[in-house]
Design an enzyme around this catalytic site. Structure first.
Site, short mmCIF file in Angstrom:
data_model
loop_
_atom_site.label_atom_id
_atom_site.label_comp_id
_atom_site.label_asym_id
_atom_site.label_seq_id
_atom_site.Cartn_x
_atom_site.Cartn_y
_atom_site.Cartn_z
N THR A 71 0.82 -1.22 -0.10
CA THR A 71 -0.05 0.02 0.09
C THR A 71 0.80 1.24 -0.07
O THR A 71 0.58 2.17 -0.80
CB THR A 71 -0.81 0.04 1.13
OG1 THR A 71 -1.69 -1.08 1.24
CG2 THR A 71 -1.54 1.32 1.35
N ASN A 146 -5.88 -10.34 -7.27
CA ASN A 146 -5.80 -10.67 -5.86
C ASN A 146 -7.31 -11.47 -5.70
O ASN A 146 -7.46 -12.17 -4.84
CB ASN A 146 -5.65 -9.82 -4.91
CG ASN A 146 -6.21 -8.43 -4.79
OD1 ASN A 146 -6.76 -7.95 -6.04
ND2 ASN A 146 -7.16 -8.32 -3.82
N GLN A 180 0.72 -10.25 -5.91
CA GLN A 180 0.29 -11.54 -5.86
C GLN A 180 1.05 -12.15 -7.24
O GLN A 180 1.06 -13.66 -7.25
CB GLN A 180 -1.13 -11.59 -6.11
CG GLN A 180 -1.88 -10.80 -5.27
CD GLN A 180 -2.36 -11.73 -4.10
OE1 GLN A 180 -1.81 -12.67 -3.89
NE2 GLN A 180 -2.72 -11.05 -3.12
N HIS A 202 4.12 -10.07 3.23
CA HIS A 202 3.07 -10.91 4.08
C HIS A 202 2.45 -11.83 3.26
O HIS A 202 1.62 -12.60 3.53
CB HIS A 202 2.30 -10.04 5.14
CG HIS A 202 1.24 -9.43 4.42
ND1 HIS A 202 -0.11 -9.68 4.40
CD2 HIS A 202 1.22 -8.04 4.12
CE1 HIS A 202 -0.76 -8.77 4.05
NE2 HIS A 202 0.16 -7.84 3.60
N THR A 238 12.60 5.49 9.94
CA THR A 238 13.72 4.58 10.27
C THR A 238 13.21 3.28 9.87
O THR A 238 12.16 2.70 9.73
CB THR A 238 13.87 4.52 11.90
OG1 THR A 238 13.85 5.90 12.43
CG2 THR A 238 14.82 3.36 12.27
N CYS A 322 -8.44 -8.45 1.92
CA CYS A 322 -7.45 -7.69 2.64
C CYS A 322 -7.84 -6.30 2.26
O CYS A 322 -7.15 -5.12 2.27
CB CYS A 322 -6.18 -7.75 1.69
SG CYS A 322 -6.24 -8.36 -0.10
N1 PLP Z 1 -2.28 -5.10 -3.80
C1 PLP Z 1 -2.59 -6.47 -4.05
C2 PLP Z 1 -2.84 -6.94 -5.16
C3 PLP Z 1 -2.65 -7.08 -2.77
O1 PLP Z 1 -3.34 -8.24 -2.81
C4 PLP Z 1 -2.60 -6.40 -1.59
C5 PLP Z 1 -2.96 -7.02 -0.32
O2 PLP Z 1 -3.62 -6.61 0.44
C6 PLP Z 1 -2.34 -5.09 -1.62
C7 PLP Z 1 -1.74 -4.43 -2.76
C8 PLP Z 1 -1.87 -4.39 -0.30
O3 PLP Z 1 -0.63 -4.99 0.25
P1 PLP Z 1 0.02 -4.51 1.84
O4 PLP Z 1 -0.73 -5.26 2.66
O5 PLP Z 1 1.49 -4.85 2.02
O6 PLP Z 1 -0.23 -3.06 1.87
#
Ligand code: PLP
Length: 375
Positions: A71, A146, A180, A202, A238, A322
Site C-alpha cells: 500500500t 488478488n 500476488q 506478508h 527509520t 485484504c
Molecule cells: N495489492 C494487492 C494486489 C494485494 O493483494 C494487496 C494485499 O492486501 C495489496 C496491494 C496491499 O498490500 P499490503 O498489505 O502490503 O499493503
C-alpha cells in the site's frame, strides 16, 4: 483439523523468517542512520539485504526501496505523480483499493483518469491502445489479480505502451502492482520493462508491515515523504531492519525454489479445480490464472459459505479479504471482470501457499462435498 486457505489475504510467517527477525533484532538493534559503530553495522546489514533482494529480483540494489508494505509502495509511486504536470492516467478496472483509491486524488489535481476494461479479468492490448493519447503519462495494470488470480500480460501491455510512446516526446510511466506475482508466477522485472512495481512480504510467508518499491529510474522519482532521507530520500522513516531481514528470508524460500514451488502449487490447483467442480462448484478463475488463487461460485451467498467452512475449521474468504470493505471491493472487481451479479454474490476465494499440502486440498474437497450434500 484446522486448515488455512486464505493465503492471498496473508500468509503464516515462516519459521525461518521469524528466526531471521529475532536474530536481526538482537544483533542489529541500532538505527542504520546512526554514525557510530553499531549504526554502521546495521546500515551494512541493510545494504547486504538490499543486494540480496536485488540479486533475487534480477535488478540493481539502487532500484529497490523498502516500505511498510505494498500500500505504501503504491502510495509513494502515485503521490510522486503530484509533482508532475497533470496528464492522463490509465489504470485497469480490477486494481486493488491500495491503487484505485489514488484515482480521485489524481483527479482532484487535474489528472484525467480513465480505466481500461478487463474482459473476463484480462486486460487486452487492443483495449489499452484505444485509450492511449498524446497526453497519457501513466499506465498501471496489476500483474496478478488478488480476487481471481488472473495473470495479466504485463510484458505485452508495456511493449504496446513503448511502441505508442516512440511518437511522443515524453515517457509514459508503466506501473504494475506485483504483490500476488512475486514467487507465484514466472516474473522478471528486467524482461517486463516496467517503471515501477510494488511487493509485499506478508503474501510470501514474511511479516506484515514490510514491502518493496521497485523504481526503474529512481533519479527521476520525487517523493512526497522524503522525511529524514532514508531509503535514498524515496521513503523517510527509520528502516524496519528485523522485518526487512525476515522479508529476505521469506523471499529466499519462495524465489530460490520458485520452479519447484510453482509445480507443486499447480498440482494442488489441478486437484482443487477437479474436486471442487465435482462437488458442484463453478470455477470462475480462468485457466490463465495463478495456481495460488481459485475463485469459485457456490450455491450459497458468499458469507454463508465462508461461515460453513469456518465452522468446519477451514479459513477461506469471500473474494478479496485484504480490505475493510472486502465484500464491496470484490464485487466491484468481479463486475469489472464480467461475472454475473448472482455468481459474484456467491463467490468464495480459496488461496494456497507453499505450506499447503495435497492432503489439505483433499480435506477441503471432502468438506465442500459434505456441505453441498447437506451433511
Ligand atoms: N495489492 C494487492 C494486489 C494485494 O493483494 C494487496 C494485499 O492486501 C495489496 C496491494 C496491499 O498490500 P499490503 O498489505 O502490503 O499493503
Amino acid at each position: 483439523m484446522d486448515l488455512y486457505f486464505d493465503n492471498a489475504a496473508t500468509t503464516r510467517l515462516s519459521e525461518r523468517a521469524l528466526e531471521a527477525y529475532i536474530r536481526t533484532e538482537r544483533e542489529f538493534f541500532a538505527n542504520p542512520s546512526s554514525v557510530h559503530r553499531e549504526g554502521r553495522k546495521a546500515k551494512e546489514e541493510l545494504e547486504r539485504i538490499r543486494e540480496s533482494m536485488a540479486g533475487m529480483l534480477g535488478v540493481k540494489s539502487g532500484n529497490l526501496f523498502f516500505t511498510s508494505g505494498a500500500t505504501e509502495s503504491i502510495g509513494a509511486f502515485f503521490s510522486s505523480l503530484l509533482w508532475m504536470e497533470p496528464g492522463k492516467a490509465i489504470t485497469s478496472r480490477i486494481e486493488h483499493e491500495a491503487l484505485s483509491s489514488w484515482l480521485p486524488i489524481l483527479g482532484k489535481q487535474g489528472w484525467k483518469c480513465e480505466t481500461v476494461r478487463s474482459r473476463k479479468g484480462s486486460v487486452k492490448k487492443e483495449d489499452l491502445k484505444e485509450l492511449l493519447t498524446p497526453d497519457t503519462k501513466l499506465v498501471s495494470v496489476m500483474a496478478v489479480s488478488n480476487v481471481s488470480g488472473e495473470i495479466e500480460d504485463i510484458k505485452g501491455l508495456c511493449e504496446c505502451v513503448r511502441e505508442y510512446e516512440s511518437s511522443l516526446r515524453h515517457r509514459i510511466l508503466f506501473f504494475s502492482d506485483s504483490v500476488q506475482a512475486l514467487g507465484k508466477i514466472p516474473y522478471s522485472l528486467t524482461e517486463l520493462g516496467i517503471d515501477g512495481a510494488s511487493f509485499s512480504a506478508h503474501k510470501i510467508n514474511g511479516p506484515r508491515g514490510i514491502g518493496l518499491l521497485y523504481l526503474r529510474n529512481p533519479g527521476s522519482f520525487r517523493s512526497l515523504a522524503p522525511a529524514g532521507g532514508q531509503e535514498g530520500g524515496k521513503r523517510g522513516g527509520t528502516e524496519n531492519l528485523p522485518a526487512i531481514a525476515a522479508f529476505e528470508e521469506a523471499a529466499k524460500q519462495w524465489l530460490l525454489n520458485a520452479e519447484e514451488n510453482q509445480r507443486k502449487a499447480k498440482e494442488i490447483n489441478t486437484m482443487l479445480r477437479r474436486g471442487l467442480q465435482e462437488a458442484g462448484l463453478e470455477i470462475l478463475s480462468s485457466e490463465n490464472s495463478s495456481n495460488y488463487i481459485l475463485l469459485l461460485s457456490t450455491p450459497f451467498p458468499s458469507e454463508v459459505f465462508v461461515r460453513m467452512l469456518s465452522d468446519r475449521g477451514i479459513s477461506a474468504s469471500s473474494g478479496s479479504a485484504c480490505s475493510n470493505n472486502a465484500k464491496g471491493e470484490s464485487e466491484r472487481i468481479m463486475q469489472a471482470m464480467g461475472i454475473r451479479q448472482d455468481k459474484a454474490g456467491n463467490a468464495v476465494r480459496i488461496s494456497i501457499s507453499n505450506d499447503t499440502g495435497k492432503e489439505d486440498a483433499e480435506h477441503l474437497v471432502k468438506t465442500v462435498k459434505e456441505i453441498i450434500n447437506g451433511r
